[in-house]
Design a protein around this motif. Structure first.
Motif, PDB file in Angstrom:
ATOM      1  N   PHE A   1      74.010  30.153  -2.312  1.00 50.85           N
ATOM      2  CA  PHE A   1      73.449  29.138  -1.924  1.00 50.85           C
ATOM      3  C   PHE A   1      71.860  29.492  -1.242  1.00 50.85           C
ATOM      4  O   PHE A   1      71.916  30.689  -0.720  1.00 50.85           O
ATOM      5  CB  PHE A   1      74.049  28.244  -0.966  1.00 50.85           C
ATOM      6  CG  PHE A   1      75.278  27.472  -1.454  1.00 50.85           C
ATOM      7  CD1 PHE A   1      74.933  26.423  -1.942  1.00 50.85           C
ATOM      8  CD2 PHE A   1      76.562  28.194  -1.716  1.00 50.85           C
ATOM      9  CE1 PHE A   1      76.338  25.381  -2.457  1.00 50.85           C
ATOM     10  CE2 PHE A   1      77.449  27.516  -2.235  1.00 50.85           C
ATOM     11  CZ  PHE A   1      77.343  26.158  -2.744  1.00 50.85           C
ATOM     12  N   ALA A   2      71.112  28.712  -1.365  1.00 52.03           N
ATOM     13  CA  ALA A   2      69.624  29.162  -0.721  1.00 52.03           C
ATOM     14  C   ALA A   2      69.859  29.027   0.847  1.00 52.03           C
ATOM     15  O   ALA A   2      70.685  28.620   1.352  1.00 52.03           O
ATOM     16  CB  ALA A   2      68.762  28.396  -1.310  1.00 52.03           C
ATOM     17  N   HIS A   3      68.541  29.634   1.593  1.00 50.66           N
ATOM     18  CA  HIS A   3      68.632  29.706   2.857  1.00 50.66           C
ATOM     19  C   HIS A   3      67.813  28.485   3.451  1.00 50.66           C
ATOM     20  O   HIS A   3      67.809  28.380   4.521  1.00 50.66           O
ATOM     21  CB  HIS A   3      68.225  30.883   3.470  1.00 50.66           C
ATOM     22  CG  HIS A   3      68.944  31.953   3.027  1.00 50.66           C
ATOM     23  ND1 HIS A   3      70.107  32.125   3.751  1.00 50.66           N
ATOM     24  CD2 HIS A   3      68.659  33.093   2.245  1.00 50.66           C
ATOM     25  CE1 HIS A   3      70.778  33.615   3.220  1.00 50.66           C
ATOM     26  NE2 HIS A   3      69.953  33.948   2.458  1.00 50.66           N
ATOM     27  N   ARG A   4      67.228  27.757   2.518  1.00 48.51           N
ATOM     28  CA  ARG A   4      66.282  26.713   2.963  1.00 48.51           C
ATOM     29  C   ARG A   4      66.701  25.535   2.015  1.00 48.51           C
ATOM     30  O   ARG A   4      67.129  25.648   1.035  1.00 48.51           O
ATOM     31  CB  ARG A   4      64.790  27.114   2.903  1.00 48.51           C
ATOM     32  CG  ARG A   4      64.446  28.563   3.371  1.00 48.51           C
ATOM     33  CD  ARG A   4      63.021  28.780   3.038  1.00 48.51           C
ATOM     34  NE  ARG A   4      61.997  28.432   4.056  1.00 48.51           N
ATOM     35  CZ  ARG A   4      60.748  28.436   3.914  1.00 48.51           C
ATOM     36  NH1 ARG A   4      60.353  29.362   3.027  1.00 48.51           N
ATOM     37  NH2 ARG A   4      59.864  27.935   4.595  1.00 48.51           N
ATOM     38  N   GLY A   5      66.236  24.323   2.575  1.00 45.06           N
ATOM     39  CA  GLY A   5      66.414  23.084   1.714  1.00 45.06           C
ATOM     40  C   GLY A   5      67.586  22.194   2.388  1.00 45.06           C
ATOM     41  O   GLY A   5      68.097  22.458   3.629  1.00 45.06           O
TER      42      GLY A   5
ATOM     43  N   MET B   1      69.565  23.490  -2.679  1.00 46.17           N
ATOM     44  CA  MET B   1      70.600  23.161  -1.584  1.00 46.17           C
ATOM     45  C   MET B   1      70.808  24.560  -0.720  1.00 46.17           C
ATOM     46  O   MET B   1      70.975  25.377  -1.352  1.00 46.17           O
ATOM     47  CB  MET B   1      71.733  22.510  -2.062  1.00 46.17           C
ATOM     48  CG  MET B   1      71.508  21.321  -2.981  1.00 46.17           C
ATOM     49  SD  MET B   1      72.969  20.354  -3.317  1.00 46.17           S
ATOM     50  CE  MET B   1      73.402  19.894  -1.629  1.00 46.17           C
ATOM     51  N   SER B   2      71.081  24.362   0.517  1.00 44.37           N
ATOM     52  CA  SER B   2      71.323  25.509   1.322  1.00 44.37           C
ATOM     53  C   SER B   2      72.701  25.383   2.018  1.00 44.37           C
ATOM     54  O   SER B   2      73.066  24.305   2.222  1.00 44.37           O
ATOM     55  CB  SER B   2      70.226  25.666   2.458  1.00 44.37           C
ATOM     56  OG  SER B   2      70.145  24.283   3.427  1.00 44.37           O
ATOM     57  N   VAL B   3      73.072  26.564   2.745  1.00 45.60           N
ATOM     58  CA  VAL B   3      74.218  26.614   3.564  1.00 45.60           C
ATOM     59  C   VAL B   3      73.971  26.863   4.798  1.00 45.60           C
ATOM     60  O   VAL B   3      73.584  28.053   5.004  1.00 45.60           O
ATOM     61  CB  VAL B   3      75.224  27.541   2.827  1.00 45.60           C
ATOM     62  CG1 VAL B   3      76.506  27.713   3.852  1.00 45.60           C
ATOM     63  CG2 VAL B   3      75.774  26.979   1.532  1.00 45.60           C
ATOM     64  N   ARG B   4      74.334  26.354   5.834  1.00 43.94           N
ATOM     65  CA  ARG B   4      74.202  26.799   7.384  1.00 43.94           C
ATOM     66  C   ARG B   4      75.728  26.924   7.740  1.00 43.94           C
ATOM     67  O   ARG B   4      76.303  25.895   7.972  1.00 43.94           O
ATOM     68  CB  ARG B   4      73.555  25.829   8.040  1.00 43.94           C
ATOM     69  CG  ARG B   4      72.101  25.444   7.422  1.00 43.94           C
ATOM     70  CD  ARG B   4      71.361  24.370   8.184  1.00 43.94           C
ATOM     71  NE  ARG B   4      69.727  24.203   7.746  1.00 43.94           N
ATOM     72  CZ  ARG B   4      69.572  23.642   6.959  1.00 43.94           C
ATOM     73  NH1 ARG B   4      70.432  23.006   6.129  1.00 43.94           N
ATOM     74  NH2 ARG B   4      68.259  23.603   6.388  1.00 43.94           N
ATOM     75  N   PRO B   5      76.159  28.166   7.887  1.00 43.13           N
ATOM     76  CA  PRO B   5      77.544  28.444   8.287  1.00 43.13           C
ATOM     77  C   PRO B   5      77.860  27.880   9.729  1.00 43.13           C
ATOM     78  O   PRO B   5      77.204  28.004  10.532  1.00 43.13           O
ATOM     79  CB  PRO B   5      77.538  29.994   8.176  1.00 43.13           C
ATOM     80  CG  PRO B   5      76.420  30.443   7.257  1.00 43.13           C
ATOM     81  CD  PRO B   5      75.619  29.460   7.378  1.00 43.13           C
TER      82      PRO B   5
END
Length: 540
Positions: A49-53, A1-5
């Motif tokens: 958290f990952a940058h992708r996904g 799972m990723s986080v996009r601020p």
């Protein structure tokens, strides 16, 4: 799972309307949103958290849910239900009325991510930063520190139950990892199944001392037999690396000794000290602590709170340690942590467990005055109520001589090291002590010997001992009493006395969330002008 601020969502008009109708006077969750906005920014937790996904649930929202969960002493499932069904929580989180929330397991995963990336303190630091911006918290004031014993999330086991349960846990783990390997062992098919089929506290163990010793040694023999099987070259190597097997090997080294005479239970004095001794196979990091005659298996949490007049009293730092850690080992850590956060106090009030001459001097070098009782002088007066103490002698640091109360001058002065710390060793004449009129009052040895701290530490202790006996000193130290209210509040409102989780890392995170939750309570009381209760009077 990723986080996009992304920026935290604003409270929708429909959510605000329903929330105001349901709580016309507001409530804690709503006031937090009104005063602090979204509180937690997701950017603070991006490292976990990952940058992708696929996108994850907002970490900022999960952080606030976790704090509110501890503020109301909810389980993870109850907290997730509150996100779905409670209008005040939806308002605090900026969710729409129809938002379905998330599965409760997300909270557990979020906690694991915080621990794995060392982001636990971000929860408390974010709230403190918000308070500092609004002038509710400042550096250079007063703070006070105390510790709380935290009982581990395990069942208390006596020594016989402990070794039996450790053996059972190892067998259960191996039964899952390598059932064929155990099935081929004659001992398993005979006695082990009957002896370890159920938990050690679920059946009646021998009562007599001889019978209990014999049972314990049988368990010890079984454990060594199992370890021998695992050490056999034909056994897959990975089985010896299983956590339960490593624990079995460690416990057996602590509790048993094996030699030509067989397997024997170690005596209590032959076991390792409490700081290294495991007390339960279900939480290998728990330790047995003792404080003022009370013993517990678990951990210890140290809380530091601000206590400036005219401002809310907020918890500024919390640290969780093994139960056997002495309080004085945390004093410097508290100063360093508060300095790093820009919250270093000018005065810190503590009890005697956090003080020593060396600690006080180190704190002064940092600009912090540690205020707390120091130990009184030891020796015969402390033990028997009469006689001369080391402090009764006159010390001349310039000439490196000491004069006893009877006028005898020391014959030898040397610098030495005891326990890794510098000390001053002073001897008096054997002839002078033996012939002196106060020989029995002074010492029971052949001649008087003094062991002193270095000059700066010695003189500081003398000064502090005199000050703490005065009315002014007692009145000044009274400020420290308010921290007892903080301990009471943490125990009653947040249940901090017993941890929900196993392991030091998870317990530490739980204590950080507890501290953040207590700060929300105190801020809410401050905003609404609610006076503190009698128990919390000096703390809140």
């Amino acid at each position: 799972m990723s986080v996009r601020p992304l920026p935290a969502p604003a409270v929708s008009e429909s959510t605000a309307r329903v929330a105001r109708a349901a709580f016309p006077r507001g409530c804690l969750a709503m006031r937090i949103r009104d005063e602090f906005g979204a509180v937690f920014e997701s950017e603070r937790f991006v490292a976990a958290f990952a940058h992708r996904g696929g996108p994850s649930v907002s970490p900022g929202m999960l952080a606030l849910v976790s704090v509110l969960q501890y503020a109301e002493r909810l389980t993870g499932r109850q907290a997730a239900d509150a996100v779905r069904g409670r209008i005040d929580w939806k308002y605090a989180l900026g969710l729409r009325l129809a938002d379905p929330g998330f599965d409760f397991s997300v909270l557990s995963e979020f906690r694991d991510r915080l621990i794995a990336h060392g982001l636990e303190q971000q929860i408390l630091d974010t709230i403190l930063a918000q308070c500092s911006k609004r002038g509710l918290l400042r550096a250079g004031g007063r703070a006070r520190t105390d510790s709380i014993h935290v009982i581990a999330c395990i069942r208390d086991l006596n020594r016989l139950e402990f070794v039996t349960e450790t053996m059972r846990c190892a067998l259960e783990t191996l039964a899952v990892a390598a059932p064929a390997r155990l099935a081929g062992t004659d001992a398993v098919n005979a006695d082990w199944l009957a002896r370890y089929r159920q938990r050690a506290d679920s059946y009646r163990l021998p009562k007599g001392e001889a019978e209990r010793t014999a049972f314990a040694e049988n368990v010890g023999g079984d454990g060594y037999e199992l370890l021998d099987i695992l050490d056999d070259p034909t056994t897959p190597a990975h089985l010896s690396d299983l956590e339960a097997v490593v624990l079995l090997r460690t416990v057996w080294a602590q509790e048993y000794q094996r030699d030509a005479r067989g397997v024997r239970w170690r005596g209590h004095k032959q076991r390792p000290p409490g700081a290294a001794r495991i007390v339960s196979p279900h939480d290998p990091e728990a330790r047995c602590g003792v404080k003022r005659g009370s013993a517990w298996d678990g951990h210890k949490t140290h809380l530091t709170e601000s206590c400036d007049d005219g401002l809310p009293h907020l918890i500024t730092y919390t640290a969780t340690t093994p139960a056997t850690t002495d309080d004085h080992q945390l004093t410097a850590a508290v100063h360093d942590a508060l300095t790093e956060r820009g919250l270093k106090p000018a005065e810190q009030y503590v009890d005697g467990g956090y003080t020593s001459a060396k600690i006080i001097l180190r704190a002064r070098a940092l600009g912090v005055e540690v205020i707390g009782p120091v130990r009184q002088a030891g020796g015969r007066p402390a033990l028997q109520g009469s006689g001369y103490a080391a402090t009764d002698s006159r010390i001349d640091w310039q000439t490196r001589q000491a004069t006893c109360p009877q006028g005898q001058i020391s014959t030898r002065w040397s610098d030495t090291v005891i326990g890794g710390e510098p000390r001053v060793h002073i001897d008096f004449s054997g002839a002078g002590c033996t012939s002196g009129p106060a020989k029995d009052t002074c010492t029971t040895a052949a001649y008087r010997v003094l062991t002193l701290l270095p000059r700066e530490e010695h003189e500081l202790l003398q000064q502090r001992r005199a000050e703490q006996q005065t009315e002014e000193g007692k009145k000044r130290y009274h400020t420290r009493a308010g921290v007892e209210g903080t301990v009471s509040q943490a125990v009653r409102r947040a249940g901090t006395r017993r941890t929900r989780y196993r392991g030091l890392a998870k317990t530490s995170l739980a204590q950080v969330l507890t501290a953040a939750a207590l700060n929300l309570y105190r801020l809410d009381a401050w905003w609404t002008g609610t006076p503190p209760g009698t128990t919390e009077g000096a703390a809140s």
